[in-house]
Scaffold this motif. Structure first.
Motif, PDB file in Angstrom:
ATOM      1  N   ASP A  51       0.821  -1.210   0.000  1.00 46.36           N
ATOM      2  CA  ASP A  51       0.000   0.000   0.000  1.00 46.36           C
ATOM      3  C   ASP A  51       0.858   1.263   0.000  1.00 46.36           C
ATOM      4  N   VAL A  52       1.953   1.234   0.758  1.00 45.58           N
ATOM      5  CA  VAL A  52       2.862   2.386   0.801  1.00 45.58           C
ATOM      6  C   VAL A  52       3.453   2.640  -0.583  1.00 45.58           C
ATOM      7  N   PHE A  53       3.870   1.584  -1.252  1.00 41.50           N
ATOM      8  CA  PHE A  53       4.510   1.766  -2.546  1.00 41.50           C
ATOM      9  C   PHE A  53       3.520   2.110  -3.648  1.00 41.50           C
ATOM     10  N   VAL A  54       2.285   1.677  -3.511  1.00 43.80           N
ATOM     11  CA  VAL A  54       1.256   2.099  -4.463  1.00 43.80           C
ATOM     12  C   VAL A  54       1.026   3.604  -4.319  1.00 43.80           C
ATOM     13  N   ALA A  55       1.000   4.082  -3.078  1.00 45.93           N
ATOM     14  CA  ALA A  55       0.831   5.518  -2.842  1.00 45.93           C
ATOM     15  C   ALA A  55       2.030   6.298  -3.378  1.00 45.93           C
ATOM     16  N   LYS A  56       3.231   5.777  -3.170  1.00 52.27           N
ATOM     17  CA  LYS A  56       4.430   6.445  -3.684  1.00 52.27           C
ATOM     18  C   LYS A  56       4.386   6.534  -5.200  1.00 52.27           C
ATOM     19  N   GLU A  57       3.935   5.464  -5.823  1.00 54.10           N
ATOM     20  CA  GLU A  57       3.856   5.448  -7.283  1.00 54.10           C
ATOM     21  C   GLU A  57       2.882   6.519  -7.781  1.00 54.10           C
ATOM     22  N   ALA A  58       1.762   6.663  -7.097  1.00 56.67           N
ATOM     23  CA  ALA A  58       0.778   7.674  -7.494  1.00 56.67           C
ATOM     24  C   ALA A  58       1.351   9.084  -7.337  1.00 56.67           C
ATOM     25  N   VAL A  59       2.063   9.318  -6.242  1.00 57.39           N
ATOM     26  CA  VAL A  59       2.676  10.630  -6.011  1.00 57.39           C
ATOM     27  C   VAL A  59       3.705  10.928  -7.097  1.00 57.39           C
ATOM     28  N   LEU A  60       4.526   9.946  -7.415  1.00 56.97           N
ATOM     29  CA  LEU A  60       5.545  10.149  -8.445  1.00 56.97           C
ATOM     30  C   LEU A  60       4.916  10.408  -9.808  1.00 56.97           C
ATOM     31  N   GLN A  61       3.863   9.686 -10.124  1.00 61.28           N
ATOM     32  CA  GLN A  61       3.195   9.888 -11.409  1.00 61.28           C
ATOM     33  C   GLN A  61       2.638  11.306 -11.505  1.00 61.28           C
ATOM     34  N   LYS A  62       2.083  11.791 -10.408  1.00 60.83           N
ATOM     35  CA  LYS A  62       1.555  13.154 -10.381  1.00 60.83           C
ATOM     36  C   LYS A  62       2.681  14.176 -10.570  1.00 60.83           C
ATOM     37  N   LYS A  63       3.809  13.950  -9.901  1.00 58.28           N
ATOM     38  CA  LYS A  63       4.941  14.871 -10.030  1.00 58.28           C
ATOM     39  C   LYS A  63       5.498  14.872 -11.450  1.00 58.28           C
ATOM     40  N   ILE A  64       5.543  13.705 -12.071  1.00 58.57           N
ATOM     41  CA  ILE A  64       6.029  13.613 -13.452  1.00 58.57           C
ATOM     42  C   ILE A  64       5.128  14.429 -14.374  1.00 58.57           C
ATOM     43  N   SER A  65       3.830  14.284 -14.198  1.00 54.67           N
ATOM     44  CA  SER A  65       2.878  15.042 -15.024  1.00 54.67           C
ATOM     45  C   SER A  65       3.020  16.542 -14.798  1.00 54.67           C
ATOM     46  N   GLN A  66       3.182  16.939 -13.543  1.00 51.51           N
ATOM     47  CA  GLN A  66       3.331  18.360 -13.230  1.00 51.51           C
ATOM     48  C   GLN A  66       4.593  18.940 -13.859  1.00 51.51           C
ATOM     49  N   GLU A  67       5.685  18.216 -13.772  1.00 48.24           N
ATOM     50  CA  GLU A  67       6.939  18.713 -14.348  1.00 48.24           C
ATOM     51  C   GLU A  67       6.837  18.814 -15.865  1.00 48.24           C
ATOM     52  N   GLN A  85      15.323  22.371 -16.532  1.00 46.55           N
ATOM     53  CA  GLN A  85      15.316  21.969 -15.121  1.00 46.55           C
ATOM     54  C   GLN A  85      14.096  21.101 -14.814  1.00 46.55           C
ATOM     55  N   CYS A  86      12.968  21.469 -15.372  1.00 50.87           N
ATOM     56  CA  CYS A  86      11.754  20.661 -15.181  1.00 50.87           C
ATOM     57  C   CYS A  86      11.937  19.263 -15.763  1.00 50.87           C
ATOM     58  N   LEU A  87      12.545  19.190 -16.932  1.00 48.03           N
ATOM     59  CA  LEU A  87      12.758  17.887 -17.563  1.00 48.03           C
ATOM     60  C   LEU A  87      13.759  17.038 -16.775  1.00 48.03           C
ATOM     61  N   LYS A  88      14.741  17.684 -16.164  1.00 45.53           N
ATOM     62  CA  LYS A  88      15.693  16.948 -15.326  1.00 45.53           C
ATOM     63  C   LYS A  88      14.996  16.375 -14.095  1.00 45.53           C
ATOM     64  N   ARG A  89      14.122  17.193 -13.483  1.00 47.44           N
ATOM     65  CA  ARG A  89      13.366  16.690 -12.330  1.00 47.44           C
ATOM     66  C   ARG A  89      12.445  15.551 -12.753  1.00 47.44           C
ATOM     67  N   LYS A  90      11.841  15.691 -13.919  1.00 48.57           N
ATOM     68  CA  LYS A  90      10.965  14.635 -14.444  1.00 48.57           C
ATOM     69  C   LYS A  90      11.752  13.333 -14.617  1.00 48.57           C
ATOM     70  N   LYS A  91      12.944  13.438 -15.150  1.00 50.48           N
ATOM     71  CA  LYS A  91      13.781  12.250 -15.346  1.00 50.48           C
ATOM     72  C   LYS A  91      14.145  11.617 -14.000  1.00 50.48           C
ATOM     73  N   TYR A  92      14.428  12.448 -13.006  1.00 52.70           N
ATOM     74  CA  TYR A  92      14.729  11.944 -11.667  1.00 52.70           C
ATOM     75  C   TYR A  92      13.519  11.196 -11.099  1.00 52.70           C
ATOM     76  N   TYR A  93      12.332  11.785 -11.232  1.00 49.54           N
ATOM     77  CA  TYR A  93      11.118  11.135 -10.732  1.00 49.54           C
ATOM     78  C   TYR A  93      10.868   9.819 -11.458  1.00 49.54           C
ATOM     79  N   GLU A  94      11.187   9.773 -12.743  1.00 49.11           N
ATOM     80  CA  GLU A  94      11.018   8.528 -13.491  1.00 49.11           C
ATOM     81  C   GLU A  94      11.973   7.446 -12.982  1.00 49.11           C
ATOM     82  N   SER A  95      13.187   7.841 -12.624  1.00 49.63           N
ATOM     83  CA  SER A  95      14.119   6.847 -12.077  1.00 49.63           C
ATOM     84  C   SER A  95      13.635   6.357 -10.712  1.00 49.63           C
ATOM     85  N   GLN A  96      13.069   7.257  -9.916  1.00 50.64           N
ATOM     86  CA  GLN A  96      12.493   6.854  -8.634  1.00 50.64           C
ATOM     87  C   GLN A  96      11.323   5.894  -8.860  1.00 50.64           C
ATOM     88  N   MET A  97      10.539   6.173  -9.883  1.00 56.57           N
ATOM     89  CA  MET A  97       9.393   5.323 -10.207  1.00 56.57           C
ATOM     90  C   MET A  97       9.871   3.922 -10.595  1.00 56.57           C
TER      91      MET A  97
END
Length: 121
Positions: A51-67, A85-97
């Motif tokens: 459940d924790v990781f499903v929530a993390k995945e949702a948060v990351l997906q939202k951040k990727i879309s925002q960036e 800079q936004c694209l770099k953050r997006k790439k970081y969030y994708e690696s976290q995902m």
């Protein structure tokens, strides 16, 4: 780690072991009841971790879309540096995902192992 979880708690959730019973024990009934209690506890921990990781995945997906949206806005306004800079953050969030996905895979595998072990009782 995201969502306030430490790397230690993630490692602990992913390394939950399936308890094994000793068929040669003198009191097989006692071992079976303690084993099933251990399995139930492990299954509960696995579900919580999932459940924790499903929530993390949702948060990351939202951040990727925002960036991505922010990068588009900056590109339209001519601010290429901010867009990069936004694209770099997006790439970081994708690696976290990707990391979250691999942990989820391990969690699902352990969950199936526990379910199979509980079904064999």
């Amino acid at each position: 780690w995201l969502c306030g979880c430490s790397a230690d708690s993630v490692a602990a959730a992913a390394s939950i072991a399936v308890p094994r019973t000793n068929s040669h024990a003198a009191s097989a009934a006692a071992a079976a009841s303690s084993s099933s209690a251990g399995l139930a506890s492990a299954a509960r921990q696995i579900r919580q971790a999932r459940d924790v990781f499903v929530a993390k995945e949702a948060v990351l997906q939202k951040k990727i879309s925002q960036e991505m949206e922010r990068a588009k806005e900056f590109t339209k306004s001519g601010n290429k540096q901010a867009a990069m800079q936004c694209l770099k953050r997006k790439k970081y969030y994708e690696s976290q995902m990707s990391q979250v996905g691999s942990v989820q895979l391990r969690i699902n595998t352990k969950e199936k192992m526990i379910a199979d072990h509980m079904g064999n009782k």
